[in-house]
Design an enzyme around this catalytic site. Structure first.
Site, PDB file in Angstrom:
ATOM      1  CD  GLU A 136      50.531  -4.386  40.853  1.00 10.50           C
ATOM      2  OE1 GLU A 136      50.981  -5.060  41.778  1.00 10.50           O
ATOM      3  OE2 GLU A 136      50.125  -4.879  39.783  1.00 10.50           O
TER       4      GLU A 136
ATOM      5  NE  ARG B 296      41.318  -7.847  25.318  1.00  9.27           N
ATOM      6  CZ  ARG B 296      42.578  -7.618  25.684  1.00  9.27           C
ATOM      7  NH1 ARG B 296      43.549  -7.772  24.804  1.00  9.27           N
ATOM      8  NH2 ARG B 296      42.876  -7.245  26.907  1.00  9.27           N
TER       9      ARG B 296
END
Length: 193
Positions: A114, A77
């Site tokens: 993560e 984006r």
């Protein structure tokens, strides 16, 4: 039907009349991409002409009067926003993509996720030493992607004048990470949960 000699509102007048903020154009989708996540969807912002114009104009505001030679957009984006910002500034646009997406010679930079690691890449000739660069993306979360982009730009000899985002998720620490490394961070809005 067009009315001859009817007054036409300018874009600036339309923006003044619009009481909405950028945040009002962003949709929240609960439990996406997995349960417990509140996904902040900027496609609704992009789809609205006033909202999109507002976002692009506001991303530029803190950098008025600053020399910017290139706008760097982060996949995916950030390409939409960065391209529009580069157009407004009449400067070039440089994409930073996920590993294996750019043809030709690239520089790579790994960053922590993560559960694992990812890699971002830039063409090795996309920036020149001394270029003043503005990095643009839709969302600042942990700051890992933006930090990798900053490193790539610096490795090419460019100076990052700032990082501009539509959304900051302050609880995830990205702003602190970037500002802690001396980078100016600007976000149009934030979501605390």
């Amino acid at each position: 039907m067009t009315v001859p000699n009817a007054p036409v509102a300018s874009a600036a007048q339309n923006r003044r009349q619009d009481p909405k903020t950028v945040k009002d154009y962003i949709r929240t989708i609960v439990d996406f991409p997995k349960e417990g996540i509140k996904f902040r969807d900027v496609t609704t912002l992009f789809a609205d002409a006033r909202g999109f114009r507002m976002a692009v104009d506001q991303l530029l505001t803190p950098y008025a009067g600053t020399r910017i030679d290139k706008v760097v957009g982060l996949e995916a984006r950030g390409f939409i926003l960065g391209g529009a910002v580069a157009h407004q500034l009449t400067v070039g646009f440089v994409p930073i993509r996920k590993k294996g997406k750019l043809p030709g010679a690239v520089l790579s930079e790994a960053y922590a996720l993560e559960y694992g690691e990812a890699v971002m890449e830039i063409h090795d000739d996309a920036l020149q030493p001394g270029d003043q660069v503005l990095i643009v993306d839709d969302l600042l979360a942990t700051g890992g992607t933006a930090r990798a982009a900053i490193r790539l730009c610096e490795r090419l000899g460019a100076e990052v004048v700032g990082c501009a985002f539509v959304i900051d998720l302050p609880d995830l620490g990205g702003r602190a990470l970037l500002e802690g490394s001396g980078v100016d961070v600007y976000a149009l809005t934030s979501f605390d949960d």
